[in-house]
Design a protein around this motif. Structure first.
Motif, PDB file in Angstrom:
ATOM      1  N   PRO A  57       4.039  -0.666 -20.831  1.00 38.16           N
ATOM      2  CA  PRO A  57       5.254  -0.650 -20.210  1.00 38.16           C
ATOM      3  C   PRO A  57       5.143   0.288 -19.024  1.00 38.16           C
ATOM      4  CG  PRO A  57       5.713  -0.434 -22.562  1.00 38.16           C
ATOM      5  CD  PRO A  57       4.002  -0.379 -22.343  1.00 38.16           C
ATOM      6  N   GLY A  58       5.868  -0.070 -18.207  1.00 39.39           N
ATOM      7  CA  GLY A  58       5.930   0.793 -16.624  1.00 39.39           C
ATOM      8  C   GLY A  58       4.402   0.871 -15.834  1.00 39.39           C
ATOM      9  N   THR A  59       3.795  -0.112 -16.212  1.00 43.58           N
ATOM     10  CA  THR A  59       2.486  -0.026 -15.334  1.00 43.58           C
ATOM     11  C   THR A  59       2.605  -0.775 -13.992  1.00 43.58           C
ATOM     12  OG1 THR A  59       1.726  -1.885 -16.775  1.00 43.58           O
ATOM     13  CG2 THR A  59       0.973   0.335 -17.226  1.00 43.58           C
ATOM     14  N   GLY A  60       3.834  -1.573 -13.687  1.00 47.11           N
ATOM     15  CA  GLY A  60       4.160  -1.989 -12.298  1.00 47.11           C
ATOM     16  C   GLY A  60       4.128  -3.418 -12.280  1.00 47.11           C
ATOM     17  N   LEU A  80       1.567  11.684 -10.954  1.00 43.13           N
ATOM     18  CA  LEU A  80       2.135  12.737 -10.113  1.00 43.13           C
ATOM     19  C   LEU A  80       2.548  12.287  -8.655  1.00 43.13           C
ATOM     20  CD1 LEU A  80       2.787  15.727 -10.508  1.00 43.13           C
ATOM     21  CD2 LEU A  80       0.753  16.378  -9.572  1.00 43.13           C
ATOM     22  N   ALA A  81       1.473  11.381  -8.245  1.00 42.46           N
ATOM     23  CA  ALA A  81       1.943  10.741  -6.945  1.00 42.46           C
ATOM     24  C   ALA A  81       3.070   9.728  -6.879  1.00 42.46           C
ATOM     25  CB  ALA A  81       0.395  10.079  -6.520  1.00 42.46           C
ATOM     26  N   ILE A  82       3.051   9.003  -8.034  1.00 41.77           N
ATOM     27  CA  ILE A  82       4.263   8.438  -8.186  1.00 41.77           C
ATOM     28  C   ILE A  82       5.489   9.169  -8.113  1.00 41.77           C
ATOM     29  CG2 ILE A  82       5.458   6.853  -9.560  1.00 41.77           C
ATOM     30  CD1 ILE A  82       2.594   5.579 -10.588  1.00 41.77           C
ATOM     31  N   ASP A 137       0.778  -1.229  -0.160  1.00 38.20           N
ATOM     32  CA  ASP A 137      -0.039  -0.003  -0.104  1.00 38.20           C
ATOM     33  C   ASP A 137       0.926   1.304  -0.110  1.00 38.20           C
ATOM     34  OD1 ASP A 137      -2.490  -1.286  -0.215  1.00 38.20           O
ATOM     35  OD2 ASP A 137      -2.590  -1.692   2.080  1.00 38.20           O
ATOM     36  N   SER A 138       1.930   1.238   0.713  1.00 33.80           N
ATOM     37  CA  SER A 138       2.629   2.577   0.923  1.00 33.80           C
ATOM     38  C   SER A 138       3.814   2.642  -0.186  1.00 33.80           C
ATOM     39  CB  SER A 138       3.415   2.516   2.284  1.00 33.80           C
ATOM     40  OG  SER A 138       4.303   1.697   2.329  1.00 33.80           O
ATOM     41  N   GLU A 139       4.212   1.603  -0.961  1.00 33.43           N
ATOM     42  CA  GLU A 139       5.275   1.618  -1.914  1.00 33.43           C
ATOM     43  C   GLU A 139       4.559   1.881  -3.481  1.00 33.43           C
ATOM     44  OE1 GLU A 139       7.846  -1.662  -1.515  1.00 33.43           O
ATOM     45  OE2 GLU A 139       8.204  -1.126   0.369  1.00 33.43           O
ATOM     46  N   LEU A 140       3.307   1.440  -3.373  1.00 36.19           N
ATOM     47  CA  LEU A 140       2.599   1.581  -4.850  1.00 36.19           C
ATOM     48  C   LEU A 140       1.489   2.440  -4.722  1.00 36.19           C
ATOM     49  CD1 LEU A 140       2.879  -2.194  -5.899  1.00 36.19           C
ATOM     50  CD2 LEU A 140       4.354  -0.367  -6.782  1.00 36.19           C
ATOM     51  N   VAL A 141       1.492   3.419  -5.712  1.00 39.42           N
ATOM     52  CA  VAL A 141       0.276   4.140  -6.086  1.00 39.42           C
ATOM     53  C   VAL A 141      -0.756   3.546  -6.622  1.00 39.42           C
ATOM     54  CG1 VAL A 141      -0.392   6.322  -6.962  1.00 39.42           C
ATOM     55  CG2 VAL A 141       1.758   6.217  -5.926  1.00 39.42           C
ATOM     56  N   GLY A 142      -2.129   3.721  -6.382  1.00 34.35           N
ATOM     57  CA  GLY A 142      -3.192   3.251  -7.015  1.00 34.35           C
ATOM     58  C   GLY A 142      -3.240   1.537  -6.969  1.00 34.35           C
ATOM     59  N   LEU A 143      -3.414   1.134  -8.342  1.00 37.97           N
ATOM     60  CA  LEU A 143      -3.329  -0.434  -8.400  1.00 37.97           C
ATOM     61  C   LEU A 143      -4.193  -1.206  -7.492  1.00 37.97           C
ATOM     62  CD1 LEU A 143       0.356  -1.027  -9.013  1.00 37.97           C
ATOM     63  CD2 LEU A 143      -1.469  -1.085 -10.705  1.00 37.97           C
ATOM     64  N   LEU A 144      -5.360  -0.529  -7.062  1.00 38.31           N
ATOM     65  CA  LEU A 144      -6.325  -1.067  -5.987  1.00 38.31           C
ATOM     66  C   LEU A 144      -6.834  -2.539  -6.368  1.00 38.31           C
ATOM     67  CD1 LEU A 144      -7.016   0.133  -3.230  1.00 38.31           C
ATOM     68  CD2 LEU A 144      -9.163   0.497  -4.210  1.00 38.31           C
ATOM     69  N   PRO A 145      -7.168  -2.727  -7.722  1.00 38.62           N
ATOM     70  CA  PRO A 145      -7.885  -3.953  -7.745  1.00 38.62           C
ATOM     71  C   PRO A 145      -7.015  -5.114  -7.828  1.00 38.62           C
ATOM     72  CG  PRO A 145      -8.292  -2.438  -9.792  1.00 38.62           C
ATOM     73  CD  PRO A 145      -7.701  -1.830  -8.713  1.00 38.62           C
ATOM     74  N   ILE A 146      -5.488  -4.618  -8.153  1.00 38.37           N
ATOM     75  CA  ILE A 146      -4.432  -5.730  -8.176  1.00 38.37           C
ATOM     76  C   ILE A 146      -4.183  -5.900  -6.717  1.00 38.37           C
ATOM     77  CG2 ILE A 146      -1.915  -5.920  -8.717  1.00 38.37           C
ATOM     78  CD1 ILE A 146      -2.917  -3.977 -11.341  1.00 38.37           C
ATOM     79  N   LYS A 147      -3.738  -5.012  -5.821  1.00 34.49           N
ATOM     80  CA  LYS A 147      -3.503  -5.289  -4.535  1.00 34.49           C
ATOM     81  C   LYS A 147      -4.818  -6.101  -3.695  1.00 34.49           C
ATOM     82  CE  LYS A 147      -1.240  -0.963  -3.942  1.00 34.49           C
ATOM     83  NZ  LYS A 147      -1.212   0.794  -3.434  1.00 34.49           N
ATOM     84  N   PHE A 157      -2.919  -4.589 -15.931  1.00 39.11           N
ATOM     85  CA  PHE A 157      -2.616  -3.494 -15.404  1.00 39.11           C
ATOM     86  C   PHE A 157      -2.864  -2.251 -16.054  1.00 39.11           C
ATOM     87  CE2 PHE A 157       0.517  -5.025 -12.145  1.00 39.11           C
ATOM     88  CZ  PHE A 157       0.396  -6.301 -12.267  1.00 39.11           C
ATOM     89  N   PRO A 158      -3.707  -1.308 -15.633  1.00 47.90           N
ATOM     90  CA  PRO A 158      -4.157  -0.259 -16.498  1.00 47.90           C
ATOM     91  C   PRO A 158      -3.059   0.956 -16.458  1.00 47.90           C
ATOM     92  CG  PRO A 158      -5.382  -0.063 -14.364  1.00 47.90           C
ATOM     93  CD  PRO A 158      -4.509  -1.442 -14.370  1.00 47.90           C
ATOM     94  N   ASP A 159      -3.280   1.905 -17.466  1.00 51.01           N
ATOM     95  CA  ASP A 159      -2.321   2.913 -17.663  1.00 51.01           C
ATOM     96  C   ASP A 159      -2.590   3.946 -16.304  1.00 51.01           C
ATOM     97  OD1 ASP A 159      -0.846   2.292 -19.602  1.00 51.01           O
ATOM     98  OD2 ASP A 159      -2.276   3.452 -21.171  1.00 51.01           O
ATOM     99  N   TYR A 160      -1.573   4.655 -15.894  1.00 51.70           N
ATOM    100  CA  TYR A 160      -1.808   5.368 -14.604  1.00 51.70           C
ATOM    101  C   TYR A 160      -2.460   6.627 -15.049  1.00 51.70           C
ATOM    102  CZ  TYR A 160       1.158   2.183 -12.096  1.00 51.70           C
ATOM    103  OH  TYR A 160       1.556   1.303 -11.238  1.00 51.70           O
ATOM    104  N   SER A 161      -3.328   7.226 -14.422  1.00 48.76           N
ATOM    105  CA  SER A 161      -3.709   8.731 -14.641  1.00 48.76           C
ATOM    106  C   SER A 161      -2.796   9.817 -14.356  1.00 48.76           C
ATOM    107  CB  SER A 161      -5.186   8.764 -13.733  1.00 48.76           C
ATOM    108  OG  SER A 161      -4.768   8.786 -12.100  1.00 48.76           O
ATOM    109  N   LEU A 162      -3.264  10.995 -14.755  1.00 55.45           N
ATOM    110  CA  LEU A 162      -2.228  11.914 -14.403  1.00 55.45           C
ATOM    111  C   LEU A 162      -1.901  12.316 -13.012  1.00 55.45           C
ATOM    112  CD1 LEU A 162      -0.322  14.455 -15.549  1.00 55.45           C
ATOM    113  CD2 LEU A 162      -2.509  15.778 -15.325  1.00 55.45           C
ATOM    114  N   SER A 163      -3.181  12.128 -12.117  1.00 55.48           N
ATOM    115  CA  SER A 163      -2.828  12.283 -10.628  1.00 55.48           C
ATOM    116  C   SER A 163      -2.102  11.015 -10.123  1.00 55.48           C
ATOM    117  CB  SER A 163      -4.157  12.518 -10.152  1.00 55.48           C
ATOM    118  OG  SER A 163      -4.818  11.478 -10.007  1.00 55.48           O
ATOM    119  N   GLU A 164      -2.211   9.867 -10.561  1.00 56.45           N
ATOM    120  CA  GLU A 164      -1.346   8.702 -10.066  1.00 56.45           C
ATOM    121  C   GLU A 164       0.088   8.961 -10.426  1.00 56.45           C
ATOM    122  OE1 GLU A 164      -4.609   4.941  -9.974  1.00 56.45           O
ATOM    123  OE2 GLU A 164      -3.716   5.659 -11.823  1.00 56.45           O
TER     124      GLU A 164
END
Ligand SMILES: Nc1ncnc2c1ncn2[C@@H]1O[C@H](COP(=O)(O)OP(=O)(O)OP(=O)(O)O)[C@@H](O)[C@H]1O
Ligand SMILES: [Mg+2]
Length: 289
Positions: free
Chosen positions: A78-81, A212-214, A32-42, A203-210
């Motif tokens: 690429p780069g979606t975790g 930025l959070a990353i 939870d703390s190391e990975l932004v978003g990815l809720l369905p995967i978590k 693994f979906p592409d990250y949104s802009l806010s995600e």
């Protein structure tokens, strides 16, 4: 040891103890703390962990349990975790006692398939040997199958993989990874394989806010800070890159940050012999972006 109490002939096992003993909360907190978003995967990883714990508890009480094949498919750009989550997955499966070692072996077609006749089987078997007791991560797995080439040795490798995935599934988890479209085609042409891969995770592409959070997470990990205006500049930079070719989600964010650190260093270096403060060294300014 998990405590099993006998109460009036009815045995009880402690779910909490099983969970704590295996220090799973730690892994999930890290996740939870190391990975932004990815809720369905978590959540998916938590479901798998829950299933395995229930299996263990059933086994303790002598109830039947069947080994759920845990081979997986990770699809996404690429780069979606994908690689990062695969590492976490290996750790979770290890803590749950599903695999002996918890190491991750990452390979691509070239590690599995030979150029000449007779070379593929030994190569594939060598990789399998290394991965046994852990997780085998096959990146860009769709390259394994090249239908246009009649004499392609990829098929031979797939057949060996299939056999081991079936017969040694309690000692090895295989993850096939790649872009969604190519992977869908790959499974369509290899039904035997697709039926042995129980878990498909997208693994979906990250949104802009995600994104930025990353970026902020990476920066704070590396002890850098932004100013209000350099954060705005970073945001603009990300927006610009989003629409360009070869955009690679979190990987591009990492590159942008690496560049900014480089520019900051040059800027500081060129600022002459002035005395530097900690603030100077940690702050990324607008011009660094
Ligand atoms: N959700 C996230 N939160 C924080 N960092 C992330 C996240 N996803 C990816 N990263 C970081 O981005 C980088 C790329 O991620 P990773 O290698 O896991 O992606 P990938 O899907 O395997 O990409 P590729 O297909 O290019 O191999 C890594 O440094 C990783 O730590
Ligand atoms: Mg990767």
């Amino acid at each position: 040891m998990t405590v099993i109490r006998h109460l009036e002939g009815d045995a009880l096992v402690s779910l909490k103890e099983e969970y704590e003993e295996r220090r799973l909360q730690e892994v999930f907190d890290d996740l939870d703390s190391e990975l932004v978003g990815l809720l369905p995967i978590k959540n998916r990883l938590k479901e798998i962990a829950a299933l395995l714990i229930v299996h263990r508890l059933r086994a303790h009480l002598g109830l039947s349990f069947s080994n759920p094949g845990l081979h997986m498919s990770f699809t996404g750009n690429p780069g979606t975790g994908k690689t990062t989550v695969a590492l976490k997955m290996a750790d979770i499966l290890f803590r749950l006692g599903y695999i002996r070692n918890g190491h991750l072996v990452t390979v691509t077609r070239d590690d599995l398939v030979g150029q000449y006749i007779g070379h593929t089987a030994p190569k594939t078997k060598e990789v399998l040997k290394k991965a046994m007791g852990g997780v085998l991560f096959i990146d860009e797995a769709y390259y394994l199958y090249k239908p246009d080439n009649e004499r392609d040795y990829g098929v031979e490798s797939i057949e060996i993989l299939l056999q081991v995935m079936e017969n040694q599934r309690d000692d090895l988890v295989v993850i096939f990874a790649g872009y969604k479209d190519s992977m869908d085609k790959f499974y369509a042409s290899n039904p035997g394989l697709s039926s042995r891969v129980a878990n498909h995770v997208d693994f979906p592409d990250y949104s802009l806010s995600e994104l930025l959070a990353i970026a902020k997470l990476m920066l704070s990990d590396q002890q850098y800070v932004l100013t209000t205006s350099s954060e705005l500049a970073l945001c603009e930079r990300i927006k610009l890159r989003l629409g360009q070719p070869h955009f690679a989600n979190a990987r591009t964010i990492r590159n942008i940050i690496d560049q900014a650190k480089m520019r900051q260093a040059s800027r500081i270096f060129n600022s002459g012999g002035r005395v530097l403060t900690k603030v100077d060294l940690v702050t990324l300014q607008v011009e660094d972006m």
